[in-house]
Scaffold this active site. Structure first.
Site, PDB file in Angstrom:
ATOM      1  N   ASP A 151      52.624 131.571  45.515  1.00 15.87           N
ATOM      2  CA  ASP A 151      53.533 131.571  44.375  1.00 15.87           C
ATOM      3  C   ASP A 151      53.368 130.249  43.633  1.00 15.87           C
ATOM      4  O   ASP A 151      53.861 129.222  44.084  1.00 15.87           O
ATOM      5  CB  ASP A 151      54.993 131.723  44.842  1.00 15.87           C
ATOM      6  CG  ASP A 151      55.283 133.124  45.350  1.00 15.87           C
ATOM      7  OD1 ASP A 151      54.328 133.840  45.724  1.00 15.87           O
ATOM      8  OD2 ASP A 151      56.481 133.506  45.389  1.00 15.87           O
ATOM      9  N   LYS A 214      56.705 136.097  38.230  1.00 22.98           N
ATOM     10  CA  LYS A 214      57.950 135.886  38.954  1.00 22.98           C
ATOM     11  C   LYS A 214      58.905 135.099  38.077  1.00 22.98           C
ATOM     12  O   LYS A 214      58.471 134.229  37.311  1.00 22.98           O
ATOM     13  CB  LYS A 214      57.613 135.123  40.249  1.00 22.98           C
ATOM     14  CG  LYS A 214      58.774 134.674  41.095  1.00 22.98           C
ATOM     15  CD  LYS A 214      58.269 134.090  42.409  1.00 22.98           C
ATOM     16  CE  LYS A 214      59.375 133.356  43.154  1.00 22.98           C
ATOM     17  NZ  LYS A 214      58.891 132.663  44.364  1.00 22.98           N
ATOM     18  N   LYS A 250      58.274 139.986  40.219  1.00 25.05           N
ATOM     19  CA  LYS A 250      59.111 139.474  41.306  1.00 25.05           C
ATOM     20  C   LYS A 250      60.277 138.672  40.749  1.00 25.05           C
ATOM     21  O   LYS A 250      60.093 137.543  40.302  1.00 25.05           O
ATOM     22  CB  LYS A 250      58.276 138.593  42.240  1.00 25.05           C
ATOM     23  CG  LYS A 250      59.107 137.917  43.335  1.00 25.05           C
ATOM     24  CD  LYS A 250      58.255 137.148  44.317  1.00 25.05           C
ATOM     25  CE  LYS A 250      59.140 136.363  45.296  1.00 25.05           C
ATOM     26  NZ  LYS A 250      58.364 135.497  46.192  1.00 25.05           N
TER      27      LYS A 250
END
Lengths: 314, 799
Positions: A151, A214, A250
């Site tokens: 991430d 995300k 996400k």
């Protein structure tokens, strides 16, 4: 897929009408899932999409170990059995930790014979304000330690000053060092100012090769909100329509209740369709959410509300 | 496939269906219906009455035949019920209008509170009756109009309520539409007789009961139900002084024809059958626009039909998103099984004309369900575009440029509303200005709020509902005479005004004084009648004063052509420039005051003093309108949501005016001033009896700087010219002073295509010599300018 500089015109043409997005978010929140087994099934789906996360200064091997164990058995087995779901491989989607804890997590999971992926935040999380070289190194090391999902956070300075080409370059470099690992790009939407910026940052991140985009790190004051999510999933749809490539989404930060998890699933179903309702294209970044979902499932199975100590801790 | 009950968690886990939403039990509504033994009576004189031996109508609720126990029975009111209702309403009107404004406002406020208590029952009953309506919207409406009730005497002095108002709403309307008319009518002090569509009778009756609980005096609100014949009976009742209708075009037309000649002013809101453009420009937030159109076009109870117009460069983006977003959408229930074949025929026809379909799923083989369907690549000649069938169909057209987009949106007999999508503020405002519709929603659609008036243009209606503007249909200026009640005369509508006039060579011809021969004024030029005929202008004594042109259909046509050419330019001029032109006109009149006075005297036979006074008043009246040009402005209504709204009074276009016999010059300039000041073009028909002052006024017009064509003056037979005006679709409004037959003819004829009508019957001799022209109340002048404009509301929501 490689994009040329001229494709950035696509980015610059992006337009978002804030009030229309807010209205759509209201609408999505009004869409209800039926009760009983529907709710249970949807909640289990949410469980399989969770990136069970711990991102604290005081993380040690022992709490990371507990997290891994909870991730591989997220719901009490007797409850699953009651729903005839015990043999359907219900686990969370991944565990998510800081780079320094990747090795601990990989070890714990291996010991438990679990193939659950380990995700690591990287690139100067959460601020991204470290030199590019160290950010790239961070990714490399996390991958070396066995993280299969990375991430990354984008450089907000580049986004806020409109240097989309530079941002594209940076994210591409991260993509390269990620190698085989999946890359999820954190936009830190709370710091991007406008929906239009969020949309543009989403497009640039996808063009640069992100597997997921995300919402937030969970460390900003504004995290995953439904309106901002609508802007991002629309960018995903736009990208899909242009390239035929499906990018995942996400949301993370502040998602705590089972009810919210349901709204997130509804939002994905409404905006992108059923294809996006699997852990390959949808993740929920959360830590305390799982406990609430498990309590709701307990209630569906038994008709009573559980005390927290009745369910295994993470 | 596993049945719903046996679906396992794993099944659902894989399919990720929503599952059926729990059906509401509607306990409160059912209890209320049971209290009334499922048989709803009429609501007359403050209570339910159930006269025996009446025909009944069975209304099935939304849950269908399976719950037969819960279907409702409505009574068809008979003649005597209607007259009882009328008597009660008259008494109610007396009591209600004599209350102070504050007392009336208090009742409406109490209504808002009472309604909140009943909100559960109300919404359930609306759902059962298939006319969903949020009770919070009704509460907001009550609060909003309670405010106007309180302020009526302060802000609208010199206006009086109309009396007993009949409000007729057809079954295919929204339930909210009834109350958008009832509340302003009550707030202004009228008594109301509601004739709801049979389907929405139950919630309407419940609301009447709520009103009584809130302390509305008996008789002020009555609800009668019944068949089609009932509406005409209510309207023709001697107690009714105004009728307003909301529903479809066909029903409205039929009703207007039935009412012709009864002397009941009628206004129609025909929003139900309106087709509205949904325009997506290149600069739009495409995703939001697509979401918007899906929400608007595919819901079960659509407010109106939409046609999607997309800028060509965005075509693929829009189509791609529509396809994605529509996958998996469920079929939409049609209003009836009969609609199914209408929808199918339309789709088949569209496909034959080359349309491609975007459908969420194939249509089920039978039954009253149809999937949301977009008909791509249609062209305007296809009937699915001009008259889309009721159902989840959305025609999709493309346009090249912004200008073409507006043209496409305007090229329609409808004028209810439009939704436009762009992030470009300038484009949004320009487009909002140019669209000929009553409501424009920028980056949104179907927003309704009581403070945002809805008014129809063209075939979508001739009245304004909501806002302060919506109050005036329930008021009339205090001192002006009203249209007298009458009974229809037997009139051959097709023969009206077609009799050829015969030119009679007057007897006692005196060769020493040959009367002058006068032209009419069309498109800024003097010209003879197209037919070449002339008529005699004679003095009250019978002497020949002049010969004037005997205008007809062709002359009206030429005047309309000329007016259409110049009116947009006249409107675009700044209001200050229009003011200057009118001041100059007043000046020229001043310079020729002696000639004009002489002309008035010769024509009407009044004393020179009186004639001078009329000229003096005329100059002053023209200056009034010149002054008003740049003072009459729009409104910025405050709204509960964030965003900007504005309300613009816009010109109607071409107005046909048939002038009264009294005060020939004063009437001419008063009406000309009102219409022209607001940017309209006018075609004026001078009094048949007293045309001379108007003919002499032509010379003043000729030298003025008002562009030729803005004002045309056509002399001739009143009935002939009225008939010609009525049969020209480009004429948006007719202001008529004349015979009872003329009024009847116009009421009958001007409902299709629909015109705005301001009718006055001049049959009885005006004892006061046109006092309301010479000493008008301020409200009369206000009424004039309100007749000269049509309202457009623009709503731009912001975050």
């Amino acid at each position: 897929m490689l994009f040329s500089f001229s494709d950035l015109e696509w980015v610059s043409k992006a337009r978002v009408n804030t009030q229309a997005v807010l209205k759509r978010a209201q609408q999505v929140q009004g869409r209800k899932v039926a009760k009983k087994q529907w709710q249970a099934a949807w909640l289990l789906k949410a469980v399989t999409c969770i990136d069970l996360t711990t991102l604290s200064g005081d993380d040690t091997p022992s709490n990371v170990h507990r997290l891994c164990m909870k991730a591989s058995q997220p719901v009490r087995r007797d409850l699953l059995k009651n729903m005839d779901m015990h043999d359907k491989g219900i686990t969370t989607a991944a565990v998510c930790v800081y780079p320094s804890r990747v090795a601990d997590a990989v070890k714990s999971l291996k010991a438990a014979n679990s193939s659950l992926p380990v995700a690591s935040v990287a690139t100067g999380f959460p601020a991204g304000q470290t030199p590019l070289k160290t950010r790239l190194d961070e990714v490399r090391m996390a991958v070396q330690d066995g993280a299969t999902e990375i991430d990354i956070v984008i450089n907000r300075t580049l986004a806020l000053t409109g240097q989309w080409a530079a941002l594209y370059d940076e994210v591409r470099q991260f993509r390269e060092v990620c190698g085989e690992a999946h890359m999820k790009t954190i936009l830190a939407v709370g710091e991007l100012g406008t929906f239009t910026n969020v949309y543009k940052a989403s497009l640039v991140s996808m063009m640069a090769g992100s597997d997921f985009i995300k919402t937030s790190t969970g460390k900003e004051s504004v995290n995953a909100t439904y309106p901002v999510a609508i802007v991002m999933v629309r960018a995903i749809r736009d990208y899909y329509l242009r390239t035929g490539h499906k990018v995942g989404f996400k949301p993370a930060g502040g998602i705590r209740t089972a009810q919210e998890a349901l709204v997130w699933l509804v939002l994905m179903k409404e905006e992108l369709g059923d294809d996006w309702l699997t852990p390959t294209l949808f993740r929920l970044g959360a830590s305390s959410l799982l406990a609430d979902i498990e309590r709701q499932i307990y209630h569906y199975v038994t008709g009573c509300y559980a005390a927290y100590y009745e369910l295994p801790m993470a | 496939m596993a049945s719903v009950a046996s679906k396992t968690v794993y099944d659902i886990f894989q399919s990720m269906e929503y599952g059926a939403s729990a059906s509401t039990t509607a306990t409160a509504a059912r209890t209320w219906l049971e209290q009334h033994s499922q048989s709803l009576g009429l609501f007359v004189d403050g209570g339910f009455v159930r006269p025996v031996d009446r025909q009944t109508l069975r209304v099935t609720d939304s849950t269908g035949e399976s719950h037969n126990s819960c279907s409702m029975i409505c009574i068809c009111a008979k003649e005597e019920d209607v007259s009882a209702c009328g008597v009660s309403a008259s008494a109610g009107f007396k009591a209600w209008s004599e209350l102070s404004a504050h007392r009336r406002a208090k009742v409406l406020l109490r209504l808002a509170n009472t309604l909140q208590r009943y909100s559960q029952c109300m919404s359930e009953l609306c759902v059962l009756s298939e006319c969903p309506c949020s009770s919070s919207a009704l509460v907001r409406l009550a609060h909003y109009y309670a405010g106007w009730a309180q302020l009526r005497d302060t802000l609208m002095p010199n206006w009086t309520p109309r009396g007993v108002v009949a409000i007729v709403v057809s079954a295919d309307c929204q339930f909210y539409s009834i109350w958008l008319k009832v509340l302003p009518a009550l707030a202004m002090g009228n008594a109301v007789i509601v004739v709801p569509g049979v389907k929405m009778a139950a919630p309407a009756l419940l609301l009447a009961q709520v009103f009584m609980e809130a302390g509305l005096p008996a008789g002020v609100l009555n609800v009668v139900t019944g068949d089609c014949a009932l509406v005409a009976r209510v309207a023709q009742s001697i107690h009714t002084s105004y009728l307003t209708f909301c529903g479809s075009k066909q029903d409205g037309e039929l009703l207007a024809k039935q009412l012709a000649g009864w002397g009941v002013p009628t206004s129609l809101s025909l929003s139900v059958s309106a087709v509205c453009p949904f325009i997506i420009f290149e600069s739009a937030d495409i995703d939001s626009a697509v979401d918007g159109v899906i929400e608007a076009a595919f819901k079960k109870n659509k407010d109106w039909q939409w046609v999607l117009c997309v800028q060509e460069s965005m075509w693929d983006s829009v189509v791609g998103r529509l396809k994605l977003r529509m996958t998996g959408m469920k079929c939409v229930p049609l209003a009836s099984e009969a609609h199914r074949s209408l929808v199918e025929t339309a789709v088949q026809q569209a496909v034959q004309q080359g349309a491609t379909l975007i459908q969420s799923c194939p249509p089920p083989s039978t039954g009253g369900l149809y999937p949301p369907t977009v008909l791509c690549g249609l062209a305007p000649p296809c009937s699915a575009v001009t008259t889309p069938p009721p159902g989840p169909l959305l025609p999709l057209l493309s346009f090249r440029s912004v200008v073409e987009g507006v043209t496409l949106g305007n090229h329609s007999p409808h004028g209810q509303a439009a939704s436009i999508w762009t992030e470009d503020l300038t484009l949004a405002l320009e487009t909002a200005r140019s669209l000929k519709v009553g409501s424009v929603w920028v980056n949104s659609h179907s927003v309704t709020d009581p403070s945002l008036p809805q008014s129809g243009r063209r075939d979508s209606g001739n009245c304004t509902n909501g806002g302060k503007e919506g109050l005036y249909q329930f008021l009339c200026p205090s001192l002006t005479p009203r249209m007298p009640r009458s009974t229809p005369r037997s009139l051959d509508y097709s023969a009206f005004g077609t009799a050829a006039s015969t030119f009679m060579v007057p007897e006692g011809f005196d060769p020493s004084s040959v009367p002058r021969s006068c032209s009419q004024f069309i498109g800024g030029k003097l010209c003879k009648a197209d037919s070449g005929c002339i008529r005699v202008v004679s003095s009250p004594g019978g002497a020949v004063l002049a010969y004037c042109a005997d205008g007809g259909r062709k002359d009206i046509r030429n005047a309309v052509e000329a007016a259409l050419k110049v009116q947009p330019g006249w409107l675009r001029k700044s209001s200050a420039a229009r003011a200057q032109s009118l001041y100059a006109l007043a000046d020229s009149l001043d310079k020729r005051r002696r000639d004009m006075a002489a002309s008035i005297q010769a024509q009407t036979g009044i004393s020179m003093d009186e004639a001078n006074e009329e000229v003096e008043l005329s100059i002053s009246r023209l200056s009034d309108w010149a002054a008003r040009c740049d003072k009459q402005s729009g409104v910025v209504p405050p709204l509960p949501q964030t965003g900007s709204a504005f309300l613009i009074p816009e010109a109607l276009g071409v107005v046909g005016i048939v002038l009264p016999d009294t005060r020939p010059l004063l009437c001419l300039v008063s009406l000309l001033g009102a219409a022209v000041a607001m940017g309209n073009a006018v075609i004026m028909v001078p009094s048949e009896k007293h045309p001379l002052p108007a003919i002499d006024f032509i010379q003043i017009l000729q030298v003025s700087d008002i562009p030729g064509g803005v004002v045309s003056i056509i002399t001739g037979g009143r009935d002939q010219l009225t008939q010609a005006l009525a049969n020209h679709s480009e004429i948006q409004a007719i202001w008529y002073w004349g015979s009872v037959e003329g009024c009847q003819f116009l009421q009958y004829t001007c409902c299709s295509p629909l015109k705005r009508m301001w009718l006055h019957c001049e049959e009885e001799v005006d004892e006061e010599g046109g006092r309301y022209w010479t000493h008008p109340s301020p409200s009369f002048e206000e009424e004039m300018w309100r007749e000269a404009v049509v309202w457009k509301s623009v709503w731009i929501p912001t975050a």
